[in-house]
Design an enzyme around this catalytic site. Structure first.
Site, PDB file in Angstrom:
ATOM      1  N   GLU A 151       3.482 -13.644   5.428  1.00  0.00           N
ATOM      2  CA  GLU A 151       2.596 -12.596   5.924  1.00  0.00           C
ATOM      3  C   GLU A 151       1.341 -13.246   6.486  1.00  0.00           C
ATOM      4  O   GLU A 151       0.665 -14.005   5.792  1.00  0.00           O
ATOM      5  CB  GLU A 151       2.177 -11.628   4.810  1.00  0.00           C
ATOM      6  CG  GLU A 151       3.258 -10.744   4.267  1.00  0.00           C
ATOM      7  CD  GLU A 151       2.739  -9.787   3.193  1.00  0.00           C
ATOM      8  OE1 GLU A 151       1.541  -9.419   3.265  1.00  0.00           O
ATOM      9  OE2 GLU A 151       3.520  -9.448   2.294  1.00  0.00           O
TER      10      GLU A 151
ATOM     11  N   TYR B 226      -2.040   0.459  10.739  1.00  0.00           N
ATOM     12  CA  TYR B 226      -2.387  -0.928  10.461  1.00  0.00           C
ATOM     13  C   TYR B 226      -2.970  -1.653  11.672  1.00  0.00           C
ATOM     14  O   TYR B 226      -3.015  -2.883  11.706  1.00  0.00           O
ATOM     15  CB  TYR B 226      -1.168  -1.699   9.937  1.00  0.00           C
ATOM     16  CG  TYR B 226      -1.505  -2.580   8.753  1.00  0.00           C
ATOM     17  CD1 TYR B 226      -1.433  -2.094   7.464  1.00  0.00           C
ATOM     18  CD2 TYR B 226      -1.929  -3.887   8.931  1.00  0.00           C
ATOM     19  CE1 TYR B 226      -1.764  -2.890   6.377  1.00  0.00           C
ATOM     20  CE2 TYR B 226      -2.265  -4.693   7.857  1.00  0.00           C
ATOM     21  CZ  TYR B 226      -2.172  -4.192   6.580  1.00  0.00           C
ATOM     22  OH  TYR B 226      -2.503  -4.975   5.505  1.00  0.00           O
TER      23      TYR B 226
ATOM     24  N   GLU C 126       4.086 -11.701  -3.431  1.00  0.00           N
ATOM     25  CA  GLU C 126       2.705 -12.046  -3.764  1.00  0.00           C
ATOM     26  C   GLU C 126       2.514 -12.153  -5.279  1.00  0.00           C
ATOM     27  O   GLU C 126       1.554 -11.624  -5.841  1.00  0.00           O
ATOM     28  CB  GLU C 126       1.736 -11.030  -3.151  1.00  0.00           C
ATOM     29  CG  GLU C 126       1.735 -11.083  -1.645  1.00  0.00           C
ATOM     30  CD  GLU C 126       0.689 -10.183  -0.997  1.00  0.00           C
ATOM     31  OE1 GLU C 126       0.148 -10.562   0.058  1.00  0.00           O
ATOM     32  OE2 GLU C 126       0.414  -9.102  -1.555  1.00  0.00           O
TER      33      GLU C 126
ATOM     34  N   GLU D 128       0.832  -1.196   0.000  1.00  0.00           N
ATOM     35  CA  GLU D 128       0.000   0.000   0.000  1.00  0.00           C
ATOM     36  C   GLU D 128       0.872   1.254   0.000  1.00  0.00           C
ATOM     37  O   GLU D 128       0.587   2.255   0.659  1.00  0.00           O
ATOM     38  CB  GLU D 128      -0.959   0.010   1.203  1.00  0.00           C
ATOM     39  CG  GLU D 128      -2.038  -1.027   1.151  1.00  0.00           C
ATOM     40  CD  GLU D 128      -1.524  -2.417   1.502  1.00  0.00           C
ATOM     41  OE1 GLU D 128      -1.770  -3.354   0.718  1.00  0.00           O
ATOM     42  OE2 GLU D 128      -0.865  -2.563   2.535  1.00  0.00           O
TER      43      GLU D 128
END
Length: 1007
Positions: free
Chosen positions: A312, A377, A200, A141
């Site tokens: 993660e 977060y 990812e 992000e």
């Protein structure tokens, strides 16, 4: 999906165990799983069960931080000390290609926070393993997912595949990052244990079922792997699959496929990665709060000979534009940590890294359109570095996994409600096939349930098949909770046969074990110490009732109810400390070594402080380091050789209790920190570029005359008005379009990402604004020039001021920023000019703060936000007074701050729009842009600023850019708040002048 085993199998296995044949029978299972290495060395190995480092099995409990989100190397130590104190064995971090590379021929790995290798030095000193994740794409992000913004023009071909233009662009960064990291590998005496390739990137297959390969993706992964190896990365290469469906890069799933890594992992965010639950459509089906996911079958299919590994796993959720003020900690707080992380253990996970452990801030132009300034977060360590219940809940589990050596080698033998006497509760049985120790993870059979349940548990132990508790009471699951209950748990050369309370940690002190158990306040507990003929209560501060029962195998203790802390001593030398959860939250096990595995015979046990950062033995003095928030009684379980305690360098008046512990009282910091009032400001016009007579022939401006663009999205009109094509990338941009004669209006199509905005002026008069939308990245408007003053026989100038919110993620990173189309009604534009950050990508006036530190406002170009700028000729006014009319005012003040030595303090700026919400505000602290307040589309009002950026020992330059997007003007209330102040071994008042370089006159060229 549940793994159900028949009762006949359980009976048969129980028979084997009771006949003494169980260990050998289960060891056959252990031998079927090969131990792997990467063929280069055997320093880091792995198998079906876990990672091994230098021959020792490791439960990887890690948390993610991002050094580029906290650009103060001194603060990295604070964060890593908190991670180490929580019982973690490792931490992880992303690189950021864009942070290090301002243009395609420059890289910075040495200036200030750009030198990420300092993290490795701190990790080595503290005793933490490191998971390094360099990219080249990281997502996170962050602006363009970590790609350098010069890469977003389209000139470098297809991204994240084997396009030679892209590979040539990334090679210098990836090679240098790898080479720098290689000096700190565990195989080279450092602490880096694995190295991640890409991020990812679940793109190995065009068809996963048929295993039809995506050849360009495979060749891309192979290029990255070869580059890492060529730059001396000789530890295992890992990858993190983005979801349960991609099944990419695992050697088990597709042997010898191009691009496979050594160990493949999985990422998962079961409680929604965003505070906006509407975004949670993902791959997991309909979102249900506290609904756990089956990963066991995934790992069995995709990577059965590798550890079940989460590079993660959800540590929290980001707060998007339009999300609730302060994020969503209630959804992913302490209960989430308790339930979901224990559920992972029930599925044989032995390696996980929480994303994020500390989120930090999207300062400067780090933010992408998905998320604004804050990247808190809802992490265990909050954006202001404070720790609270979520940190403590996570700590309690991590401390357990660090000492539970048998947990690193288990098989799951069952997972159903037959283990309990209450069908609302199920258990998973994990059993070590080598030692026969077992771990029963209990959870609501319907995990979203938050009911209070009581039950007994059927277990198999070395003293027989039991239903526990045996004497009295029951086990409780209260609300959203899980518990890990052990049988035949080794504590040195002694054994905890079973416990209905969780093991928090244990230590070997003077060759005798001390085990700490934890449970809820008021609950009952029963445990059995094998080989103990009797036991007694030696400390009962909360007056819990305890009964003892001796049998041929040992001694059982039943306690009802549990409150505070009780210490038990047994005939075989074992001590048991039974603590309720609030007491256990403040229990610590600092290690006297810097071994990440933290050998238990080098640990001391400390109860009481808000945080214990470490311990050292100095003769008869045990020196503790840490933080306290109030006057605190410290109790320490340590060697008899220790006679006194010291706290943060001060020797304490110490007493020894009858049961051998040391006690002392530490007084907290009780001073006050005077905060500035922020009521005296200077002000200047922050948008002179709107005026028709403004001189745009300075170095700030480039002529926008491109008729073609490499970007795949072609403009609606020419010339090309994409800022990136002209070397301007960050935050704020200006466009001046000239035309002759009269026009009746203009049609503008502008693209800047979610929540961006723009305003327009004709010959200095305000025409209109696009205010922004948290779900739309393009703002198209037709503006009328009715009643505008037009120079019918001369040049007219249209100024468009654009506030970009960063570049999009993944393949959308190449979506252009700027004007897609500009069409006059009744005339034609004859010329365009563009201004952005001073010097664009080719000139770096501020290498320490870095390429993403500022945008193109005149205040930024001329350095009004920097220490040392002379504002003596400016007028006096305040942002609270504000101004009328559409435009930008820049406010500047200098205020003092003095934080005492030996104190860690945190401060935040709080903004409020008392009148019009049609404003965009940027906060600058000593030259760093540390807040974007946009009340039209966002709700964030509090902006913490870290020490180092904020000068804790002198003057601070505070800047506030207030952009009114309507004729109503702009008013902003601003105040400074103290988040906390604690007495600490980590002083936030460190020498930090180097982090705040001042104004230089070369700025004057960019007026």
């Amino acid at each position: 999906m549940k793994t159900i085993h028949s009762l006949s199998w359980l009976s048969a296995l129980s028979s084997l165990l009771s006949n003494g044949a169980g260990v050998n029978a289960q060891s056959d299972a252990l031998s079927q799983w090969p131990v792997h290495d990467n063929g280069l060395n055997d320093v880091v190995q792995w198998d079906h069960y876990s990672f091994k480092v230098n021959g020792k099995r490791l439960f990887v409990f890690s948390g993610e931080i991002h050094y580029w989100r906290i650009p103060v190397p001194e603060v990295w130590r604070d964060l890593l000390e908190k991670i180490k104190a929580a019982g973690f064995t490792a931490f992880a971090f992303y690189g950021n290609w864009g942070y290090h590379s301002v243009n395609n021929h420059t890289m910075d790995f040495s200036t200030g926070a750009h030198d990420f290798t300092k993290l490795f030095d701190i990790a080595k000193e503290l005793g933490l393993y490191v998971i390094t994740r360099p990219g080249p794409y990281v997502n996170a992000e962050v602006n363009a997912g970590g790609f350098p913004l010069w890469l977003t023009t389209g000139a470098y071909g297809a991204l994240r595949v084997d396009d030679p233009r892209y590979l040539a662009a990334l090679d210098p960064y990836f090679s240098k990052y790898s080479a720098l990291t290689s000096k700190h590998l565990v195989s080279n005496g450092g602490n880096v244990i694995v190295y991640q390739i890409e991020n990812e990137y679940g793109s190995q297959w065009l068809d996963t079922v048929k295993k039809i390969a995506n050849a360009p993706a495979g060749r891309y992964m192979e290029f990255l792997e070869d580059t890492a190896r060529a730059n001396s990365i000789d530890i295992p290469l890992i990858h993190n699959n983005p979801n349960l469906n991609s099944k990419s890069w695992s050697e088990d799933f597709a042997p010898n496929a191009t691009g496979n890594v050594d160990v493949a992992g999985l990422d998962s965010y079961p409680s929604c990665w965003s505070c906006n639950l509407d975004e949670c459509t993902g791959t997991n089906g309909e979102y249900v709060a506290y609904q756990v996911i089956d990963y066991y079958d995934y790992f069995k299919e995709v990577s059965p000979t590798q550890p079940s590994f989460f590079p993660e796993f959800q540590g929290g959720s980001y707060n998007p534009w339009g999300g609730p003020e302060g994020g969503c900690p209630a959804d992913i707080g302490a209960d989430f940590a308790n339930l979901f992380y224990r559920n992972l253990i029930s599925q044989r996970v032995t390696a996980l890294s929480l994303y994020m452990m500390y989120g930090g801030t999207n300062w400067g132009a780090l933010a992408c359109p998905v998320v604004a300034t804050s990247y808190d977060y809802s992490s265990p360590i909050s954006e202001n570095r404070k720790i609270d219940s979520k940190y403590y809940e996570t700590k309690n589990l991590a401390m357990f996994t660090r000492v539970a050596e048998d947990l690193t080698v288990t098989e799951r033998l069952g997972n159903n409600t037959a283990y309990t006497t209450n069908t609302a509760v199920q258990a998973s049985e994990l059993r070590n096939p080598d030692t026969n120790a077992a771990f029963y993870v209990t959870i609501h059979s319907y995990s979203p349930s938050g009911t209070d349940e009581s039950f007994k548990l059927h277990v198999r132990t070395s003293i027989g098949n039991l239903t526990i508790p045996r004497l009295a009471g029951s086990i409780a699951l209260k609300g959203h909770q899980a518990k890990i209950l052990v049988t035949d748990f080794a504590i040195g050369n002694q054994t905890l046969t079973y416990s209905t309370a969780e093991v928090l940690t244990y230590s070997i002190v003077d060759a005798k074990p001390i085990v700490v158990l934890s449970t809820g306040v008021g609950e009952s507990v029963e445990f059995h110490i094998k080989g103990a003929t009797h036991g007694s209560v030696v400390s009962n501060g909360a007056k819990s009732n305890a009964t003892f029962h001796s049998d041929s195998h040992g001694t059982t203790v039943n306690v009802r109810p549990v409150s505070g802390m009780t210490v038990f001593k047994f005939s075989n030398g074992v001590k048991v400390v039974l603590a309720d959860k609030p007491t256990a939250y403040l229990f610590w096990a600092p290690n006297l070594s810097n071994d990440p595995l933290a050998p238990v015979d080098q640990s001391v046990l400390v109860q009481g402080p808000y945080l214990v950062r470490g311990a050292t033995s100095e003769g008869e003095v045990l020196a503790l380091k840490g933080d306290i928030t109030k006057t605190t009684t410290i109790e320490v379980f340590a060697s008899e050789c220790v006679s006194s305690l010291a706290w943060n360098g001060k020797k304490l008046q110490t007493t020894r209790t009858p049961y051998g512990t040391l006690k002392a009282v530490v007084a907290a910091f009780n001073g006050t920190i005077q905060l500035p009032s922020l009521d005296t400001w200077k002000v200047n016009d922050g948008l002179p570029e709107r005026l028709a007579d403004y001189d745009d022939t300075t170095d700030a401006w480039v002529k926008a005359d491109h008729l073609t663009t490499p970007n795949p999205q072609k403009p609606d009109t020419l010339p090309v008005l994409y800022t990136d094509d002209y070397g301007f990338h960050n935050n704020f941009h200006l466009f001046r379009g000239y035309f002759d004669g009269s026009a009746t209006g203009v049609k503008l199509a502008v693209q800047g990402g979610l929540a961006f905005g723009w305003s327009a002026w004709l010959n200095g008069a305000f025409v209109g604004s696009y205010l922004g939308n948290s779900t739309v990245g393009t703002g198209n408007m037709t503006l009328s020039f009715a009643n505008m003053t037009m120079h019918a026989n001369g040049k007219n100038v249209l100024l468009v001021a654009q506030d970009n919110s960063g570049h999009d993620l993944r393949s959308d990173a190449v979506k252009p920023r700027g004007i897609l189309g500009a069409t006059l009604q009744g005339a034609n534009f004859t010329e365009w000019k563009i201004a952005g950050e001073a010097g664009g990508e080719d000139v770096q006036l501020d290498p320490l703060r870095g390429t993403l530190s500022e945008g193109g406002q005149i205040a930024e170009r001329l350095g009004w936000h920097l220490p040392g700028f002379d504002d003596s000729t400016w007028n006096s006014s305040t942002p609270t007074t504000g101004f009328t009319g559409a435009g930008i005012n820049f406010y500047r003040t200098v205020v003092p701050l003095h934080v005492p030595e030996g104190v860690d303090a945190s401060f935040a700026f709080v903004l409020n729009a008392p009148a019009s919400k049609m404003i965009r505000v940027q906060l600058y602290v000593n030259g760093y842009q540390y807040g974007r307040f946009n009340p039209w589309v966002g709700n964030e009002v509090k902006f913490p600023v870290p020490p180092g950026v904020l000068n804790y020992a002198g003057d601070n330059v505070i800047g506030l850019s207030v952009w009114a997007q309507s004729e109503e003007g702009g008013k902003v209330d601003i105040k400074m708040e103290q988040e906390y102040a604690v007495e600490s071994s980590w002083s936030s008042n460190f020498e930090s002048e180097y982090l705040r370089p001042g104004w230089t006159e070369d700025r004057l060229a960019y007026a």
